[in-house]
Design a protein around this motif. Sequence first.
Motif, PDB file in Angstrom:
ATOM      1  N   ILE A 418       0.836  -1.204   0.000  1.00 28.72           N
ATOM      2  CA  ILE A 418       0.000   0.000   0.000  1.00 28.72           C
ATOM      3  C   ILE A 418       0.871   1.254   0.000  1.00 28.72           C
ATOM      4  CG2 ILE A 418      -1.706   1.310   1.313  1.00 28.72           C
ATOM      5  CD1 ILE A 418      -2.789  -1.365   2.355  1.00 28.72           C
ATOM      6  N   LEU A 419       1.905   1.257   0.829  1.00 30.25           N
ATOM      7  CA  LEU A 419       2.775   2.431   0.912  1.00 30.25           C
ATOM      8  C   LEU A 419       3.504   2.688  -0.404  1.00 30.25           C
ATOM      9  CD1 LEU A 419       4.347   2.101   4.479  1.00 30.25           C
ATOM     10  CD2 LEU A 419       2.847   3.921   3.661  1.00 30.25           C
ATOM     11  N   VAL A 420       4.024   1.632  -1.021  1.00 27.63           N
ATOM     12  CA  VAL A 420       4.771   1.851  -2.257  1.00 27.63           C
ATOM     13  C   VAL A 420       3.833   2.246  -3.394  1.00 27.63           C
ATOM     14  CG1 VAL A 420       4.750  -0.483  -3.279  1.00 27.63           C
ATOM     15  CG2 VAL A 420       6.765   0.970  -3.525  1.00 27.63           C
ATOM     16  N   HIS A 421       2.593   1.759  -3.368  1.00 21.10           N
ATOM     17  CA  HIS A 421       1.627   2.160  -4.396  1.00 21.10           C
ATOM     18  C   HIS A 421       1.337   3.659  -4.291  1.00 21.10           C
ATOM     19  CE1 HIS A 421      -1.628   0.969  -7.271  1.00 21.10           C
ATOM     20  NE2 HIS A 421      -2.086   2.152  -6.888  1.00 21.10           N
ATOM     21  N   GLY A 422       1.121   4.131  -3.073  1.00 20.33           N
ATOM     22  CA  GLY A 422       0.897   5.560  -2.900  1.00 20.33           C
ATOM     23  C   GLY A 422       2.123   6.387  -3.227  1.00 20.33           C
ATOM     24  N   THR A 423       3.289   5.881  -2.845  1.00 24.15           N
ATOM     25  CA  THR A 423       4.530   6.613  -3.102  1.00 24.15           C
ATOM     26  C   THR A 423       4.803   6.749  -4.593  1.00 24.15           C
ATOM     27  OG1 THR A 423       5.440   5.803  -1.011  1.00 24.15           O
ATOM     28  CG2 THR A 423       7.004   6.666  -2.616  1.00 24.15           C
ATOM     29  N   MET A 424       4.378   5.777  -5.381  1.00 23.74           N
ATOM     30  CA  MET A 424       4.603   5.855  -6.824  1.00 23.74           C
ATOM     31  C   MET A 424       3.912   7.071  -7.433  1.00 23.74           C
ATOM     32  SD  MET A 424       6.614   3.479  -7.852  1.00 23.74           S
ATOM     33  CE  MET A 424       6.281   3.284  -9.593  1.00 23.74           C
ATOM     34  N   GLY A 425       2.749   7.441  -6.886  1.00 28.75           N
ATOM     35  CA  GLY A 425       2.086   8.637  -7.384  1.00 28.75           C
ATOM     36  C   GLY A 425       2.882   9.895  -7.092  1.00 28.75           C
ATOM     37  N   ILE A 426       3.434   9.980  -5.886  1.00 28.30           N
ATOM     38  CA  ILE A 426       4.257  11.134  -5.528  1.00 28.30           C
ATOM     39  C   ILE A 426       5.549  11.136  -6.341  1.00 28.30           C
ATOM     40  CG2 ILE A 426       5.465  12.257  -3.621  1.00 28.30           C
ATOM     41  CD1 ILE A 426       3.415  10.993  -1.743  1.00 28.30           C
ATOM     42  N   TRP A 427       6.119   9.969  -6.531  1.00 29.21           N
ATOM     43  CA  TRP A 427       7.374   9.855  -7.275  1.00 29.21           C
ATOM     44  C   TRP A 427       7.202  10.282  -8.731  1.00 29.21           C
ATOM     45  CZ3 TRP A 427       8.319   5.606 -10.877  1.00 29.21           C
ATOM     46  CH2 TRP A 427       9.601   5.623 -11.418  1.00 29.21           C
ATOM     47  N   SER A 428       6.079   9.939  -9.346  1.00 26.82           N
ATOM     48  CA  SER A 428       5.870  10.307 -10.747  1.00 26.82           C
ATOM     49  C   SER A 428       5.834  11.818 -10.932  1.00 26.82           C
ATOM     50  CB  SER A 428       4.564   9.689 -11.262  1.00 26.82           C
ATOM     51  OG  SER A 428       3.450  10.186 -10.535  1.00 26.82           O
ATOM     52  N   ALA A 429       5.460  12.552  -9.876  1.00 28.55           N
ATOM     53  CA  ALA A 429       5.420  14.013  -9.965  1.00 28.55           C
ATOM     54  C   ALA A 429       6.758  14.651  -9.612  1.00 28.55           C
ATOM     55  CB  ALA A 429       4.330  14.554  -9.038  1.00 28.55           C
ATOM     56  N   ALA A 430       7.593  13.948  -8.829  1.00 31.20           N
ATOM     57  CA  ALA A 430       8.826  14.566  -8.320  1.00 31.20           C
ATOM     58  C   ALA A 430      10.093  14.001  -8.936  1.00 31.20           C
ATOM     59  CB  ALA A 430       8.885  14.387  -6.799  1.00 31.20           C
TER      60      ALA A 430
END
Length: 518
Positions: A418-430
């Motif tokens: 769950i954490l890595v799935h959410g982090t992927m969204g932030i990572w795609s922007a940063a």
Amino acid sequence: MGTKSPSDLLRRARAVALRAWKVLRVNWHLGATAFGGPPAHFKIFNDKFVKKTQWIDEQIYQELFSIVQSLSGPASTKMLYCINLIRDGFLAALFSFLIWSLPGAIGMYGLSIGVASIDETLPRPVYALLSGLNAATVGVIALAAVELSEKAITDRITRIAVFISATAGMLYNALWYFPVLMVISGITTLVFDYRLLHKPVTAIAYQVARVKRLGSRNPAVKRRSSEEDAAAIVGGRGVQLQERQPSPSSNPQAQSLQQQPKLPLAEQQGKSASALASAAESEPRIIPRDMQLNFSWKTGTFIITCFFLSFIAAMVLRSVLPHPAPLLYRLFSNMYLAGTIIFGGGPVVIPLLREYVVAEGWVSPRDFLVGLALIQAFPGPNFNFAVFLGSLTAINNGYSSIGGALIAWIAIFSPGLILVHGTMGIWSAARNRRWVKALLRGINAGAVGLIYTAVYRIWQVGYIDEGFQAGRSLGDDPWWVVVVVTSFVGGRWFGFPAPLSIILGAVMGLLRYAVVNA
């Protein structure tokens, strides 16, 4: 008007089936053939998804490696999940996780049934077999550490980060320690790339030189020496001073020229560092369209927030339930807690799970160590060890073994995914920001260093026998050192795949038993 025609539904079903087939065709064997734990898994994924199928490129792989290592949960499982998420979306990622995890989970569940019915002491050939498996695993992980180091080390600062992380990880062990080492490595490369300390160091060097000049009895000579020292401290980049005359009073213009460059020197260094950062910032990373993730940072933030709310709710519920809380719920909350707060993947979670099951009195120390030796030689994620422990917990307390295994499996894997799935969204922007790249470069180096720590940890407890079921160092018997070296050399210079090295280690363990007891 909102209903879809049968042809649209058929087209969508066909697309889903085609996507599922593609995921199955590429991932089907990994859960049954990926031996050696996370360090070896990362090498396997690099060979398959970067070099062979080219689903991602090397830079995306290194970025994902840094991300999954910096988050809690099963590292290699998160890596595979993210690769499939980028390629084909959430359903493909979930399907790949099931393909990856279920073979080992089913195997560990079957072993738990067998271990629950055996005597307190195992036959000695079994101990020899398990020691051989552990020794071969150490060689496989050491090989993976070396090969990943070759990719992670890009300059002197990353080489230092790998070394410091590896040695520091060997000296101390705690839940908070490994993530702190990785964060420190990331901050170090960030400071280095942006030269954040260069301007303060330059200013300090100037002040030191100035104090020495003012305190000198012979200003004509000492001033020149101080300025040259300051220039040497900042790397020899100071403006070269003009040649002085023996008497400063006889040439006031030369004296003035000697004093002018010192103050602008720090400013020039700071400006050059800022210009370098700005120039790199303006060069965004060009990502191929088929490697882009259509996933907003808002959605990612929402997923992460929901997870932490669920974690708080689970811990609060555990504290308010009548004491003692139902055993299966305590099993769930312990595994959910472990999956949330334990960083570093399988090599870290396996020893630390002892505190969550053995200390509770649910599983005996002997059964825990047997499972520890078996999971090292099992394919797939090491977090499947939770299935083994959950099943034994249920059996030892009169519950259904399949229920305990399923609860532990869901609880240990869910937080990290769950954490890595959410982090992927932030990572795609940063991901295109230079400071993010600098940070991840250091985290990556620190995480690779911790793989050497995993080698050391398993080495220290890999040799087990009837008289020391808690494990001893493989170095206590030269034969196990030979097994480790054989596994490493076979993979490094003769191309042995990890499964072959593991099997060879088991055979060499049995061979030692036959020779010693002949």
